[in-house]
Design an enzyme around this catalytic site. Sequence first.
Site, PDB file in Angstrom:
ATOM      1  CG  HIS A  78       4.804  -0.828 -15.398  1.00  0.00           C
ATOM      2  ND1 HIS A  78       3.488  -0.791 -15.008  1.00  0.00           N
ATOM      3  CD2 HIS A  78       4.834  -1.592 -16.506  1.00  0.00           C
ATOM      4  CE1 HIS A  78       2.763  -1.520 -15.848  1.00  0.00           C
ATOM      5  NE2 HIS A  78       3.555  -2.008 -16.774  1.00  0.00           N
ATOM      6  CD  GLU A 100      -0.593  -2.623 -15.813  1.00  0.00           C
ATOM      7  OE1 GLU A 100      -1.112  -2.311 -16.918  1.00  0.00           O
ATOM      8  OE2 GLU A 100       0.314  -3.469 -15.718  1.00  0.00           O
ATOM      9  CG  HIS A 142       0.550   1.582 -16.924  1.00  0.00           C
ATOM     10  ND1 HIS A 142       1.888   1.898 -16.996  1.00  0.00           N
ATOM     11  CD2 HIS A 142       0.371   0.450 -17.643  1.00  0.00           C
ATOM     12  CE1 HIS A 142       2.492   0.979 -17.717  1.00  0.00           C
ATOM     13  NE2 HIS A 142       1.599   0.093 -18.136  1.00  0.00           N
TER      14      HIS A 142
HETATM   15 ZN   LIG Z   1       0.137  -3.889 -18.124  1.00  0.00          ZN
END
Ligand SMILES: [Zn+2]
Length: 274
Positions: A115, A10, A104
């Site tokens: 997340h 991400e 990320h």
């Molecule tokens: Zn991932």
Amino acid sequence: MKVFISVDMEGVAGIVSWEQCLAGGDDYALGRELLLGEVNAAIAGAQAAGATEICVNDAHSQMRNLPPAALAGRASYLSGKFKPRYMMEGLDSSYDAVVFLGYHAAIATPGVLSHTYNPRAITNVRLGGEVAGESGLNALVAQHYGVPVAAVTGDQYVGGEAARFCPGIEVIAVKESISRYAAHHLHPEVARERIRDGVARALSTVDSLVPPAVALPATLDVDLASPDMAEQATWVRGVERTGERGVRLCDDEPLRLYQSFITLVYLTRSLVEA
Ligand SMILES: [Zn+2]
């Protein structure tokens, strides 16, 4: 020098959507191409600093996002689901450094695709009272093996999150998150240059880096999406309920703390609505 690269997706420049980073997504082919470019840039940087053995642990989704023969530097490739140590599977004390690539921001942060392991079950994690993303949780495994985390790549949030737990980490930002689904990216060629140069710089002084040193015993506070997930989490030995949706894990052994957390991640999956 042996280098372990834990690869997420991400945080790669150009990626803003699950369609680009999940198998079956209409733009997944582009996502994989962008990912491979950054992985190979990190490998090139590691080699420039003298790495002779490089392991790429594919740690995103189905964990088989890379074409093995296209990996630079004759790097070995660790892939596939259900790895007991998940994003850190394969690391041991024979390694000299870890690199977090394409990482990320934590779920509590407005970064692109933010997340913390499971966006549908976990709404926040604090390690020793500080918000921790995957970089902070994974640092527990590096701490256990005494291996420094030398560099992290991703958006403008992920570096600061990692630096709380990984002393001296080189932060390589390749995009600026505007919202959870929008970002301003460096051109992929520029992103790859920065990764290559940043990883080379970080690894050239690896002897002066120290491994993560989270104070022990360490406490993980985990907020879950629903009270029944919190109830289920207490089935893991040592997990204590702290509120309607909150649980706490405490351990004086960083690897065991990480593994209890991963058990909780796997267990609560059964309660995630399809
Ligand atoms: Zn991932």
